[in-house]
Write an enzyme that holds these catalytic residues in place. Structure first.
Site, PDB file in Angstrom:
ATOM      1  N   MET A 100       0.756  -1.355  -0.046  1.00 31.33           N
ATOM      2  CA  MET A 100       0.065   0.000  -0.055  1.00 31.33           C
ATOM      3  C   MET A 100       0.930   1.234   0.199  1.00 31.33           C
ATOM      4  O   MET A 100       1.534   1.432   0.896  1.00 31.33           O
ATOM      5  CB  MET A 100      -0.883   0.166   1.250  1.00 31.33           C
ATOM      6  CG  MET A 100      -1.758  -1.399   1.478  1.00 31.33           C
ATOM      7  SD  MET A 100      -2.304  -1.568   3.148  1.00 31.33           S
ATOM      8  CE  MET A 100      -3.368  -0.168   3.044  1.00 31.33           C
ATOM      9  N   ILE A 157       0.801  -5.003   7.915  1.00 29.33           N
ATOM     10  CA  ILE A 157       2.311  -5.143   8.633  1.00 29.33           C
ATOM     11  C   ILE A 157       2.505  -3.759   8.410  1.00 29.33           C
ATOM     12  O   ILE A 157       2.337  -2.927   7.432  1.00 29.33           O
ATOM     13  CB  ILE A 157       3.011  -5.961   7.554  1.00 29.33           C
ATOM     14  CG1 ILE A 157       2.568  -7.243   7.413  1.00 29.33           C
ATOM     15  CG2 ILE A 157       4.435  -5.744   7.828  1.00 29.33           C
ATOM     16  CD1 ILE A 157       3.138  -8.397   6.820  1.00 29.33           C
ATOM     17  N   GLY A 187       0.938   4.222   4.569  1.00 24.99           N
ATOM     18  CA  GLY A 187       1.476   3.279   3.443  1.00 24.99           C
ATOM     19  C   GLY A 187       2.232   2.036   4.316  1.00 24.99           C
ATOM     20  O   GLY A 187       2.798   1.987   5.247  1.00 24.99           O
ATOM     21  N   SER A 188       1.651   0.990   3.801  1.00 23.34           N
ATOM     22  CA  SER A 188       2.397  -0.332   4.363  1.00 23.34           C
ATOM     23  C   SER A 188       2.234  -1.692   3.612  1.00 23.34           C
ATOM     24  O   SER A 188       2.076  -1.527   2.495  1.00 23.34           O
ATOM     25  CB  SER A 188       1.847  -0.740   5.787  1.00 23.34           C
ATOM     26  OG  SER A 188       2.839  -1.490   6.446  1.00 23.34           O
ATOM     27  N   ARG A 189       1.731  -2.633   4.242  1.00 23.61           N
ATOM     28  CA  ARG A 189       1.450  -3.897   3.223  1.00 23.61           C
ATOM     29  C   ARG A 189       0.544  -4.841   4.216  1.00 23.61           C
ATOM     30  O   ARG A 189       0.475  -4.732   5.460  1.00 23.61           O
ATOM     31  CB  ARG A 189       2.799  -4.810   3.432  1.00 23.61           C
ATOM     32  CG  ARG A 189       2.857  -6.153   2.875  1.00 23.61           C
ATOM     33  CD  ARG A 189       4.328  -6.505   2.888  1.00 23.61           C
ATOM     34  NE  ARG A 189       4.602  -7.951   2.628  1.00 23.61           N
ATOM     35  CZ  ARG A 189       5.626  -8.696   2.395  1.00 23.61           C
ATOM     36  NH1 ARG A 189       6.660  -7.765   1.836  1.00 23.61           N
ATOM     37  NH2 ARG A 189       5.743  -9.797   2.244  1.00 23.61           N
TER      38      ARG A 189
END
Length: 223
Positions: A100, A157, A187-189
């Site tokens: 993301m 995450i 933002g991340s995952r």
């Protein structure tokens, strides 16, 4: 489109900073260097609009179905590989990871309906979200949802910038497919662990939308 509740405080603070900075700029600087005041105004306005867009929640008609697994997040599929899950299943799983970016919608959705049987927060590092070890070493929040088809694990995450994971679920809670699971700031995952051999419709490097793109498992989630 609406604004997510997690953004109310942040947007308010940014709006106040925007107003104060520009009032000071136009009061003290504009009479001497007008172009600089306008430059400050444009830059700070762009930043404020970016913050507002980060917390946006677009209106969508979500995909649902007992045999479908919908994407839990907006973003790009950056990993699609077999891994050995040491946290919950203790066997091999097909891991689908969605990166993301700061420009994506950051609300996370439940990929399948059922009962939450596992919900665990893990402290960890803040490696970049696409790092191979981010799934097991970064700060993360894991959730397992169980229904008549089996069990599915989803991980929120953290990354190098995203250092606040918000999860709204709890063990024993009944959740609906595409219902809200949580939010990750900046933002991340998100990882989804599927059974090995599951039929996957998405491809590596493909962009997906939360609650829309689906992966029909073709069989039970667990072998």
């Amino acid at each position: 489109m609406t604004i997510h509740k997690e953004g109310y405080k942040t947007i308010l603070i940014c709006a106040i900073v925007f107003a104060v900075v520009n009032l000071v700029s136009f009061y003290f600087i504009s009479s001497h260097i007008l172009w600089l005041s306008w430059l400050i105004f444009i830059v700070t306005l762009a930043f404020l609009l970016f913050i507002i867009s980060f917390f946006r929640v677009p209106k969508r008609i979500y995909t649902t179905g007992e045999t479908l697994i919908v994407s839990p997040a907006d973003g790009k599929v950056v990993v699609m590989e077999e891994i050995t899950d040491e946290e919950y299943f203790k066997d091999k799983r097909l891991q689908i990871s969605i990166f993301m970016s700061p420009a994506n919608v950051h609300q996370n959705r439940v990929p399948v309906g059922g009962e939450v049987v596992y919900n665990q927060y893990h402290k960890g590092k803040y490696l970049v979200a696409w790092h191979p070890k981010s799934s097991t070493e970064n700060e993360r929040h894991s959730v397992v949802v169980r229904n008549q088809k089996g069990e599915l694990l989803v991980k929120q995450i953290a990354g190098a910038l995203a250092k606040r994971i918000i999860n709204y679920l709890s063990v024993g809670q009944q959740v609906e497919q595409t219902g809200e699971m949580g939010f990750i700031k900046f933002g991340s995952r998100v990882d989804v662990l599927l059974p090995v051999g599951a039929v996957v419709k998405v491809k590596l490097n493909e962009n997906v939308l939360g609650g829309l793109q689906c992966w029909p498992p073709g069989r039970k989630y667990t072998p």
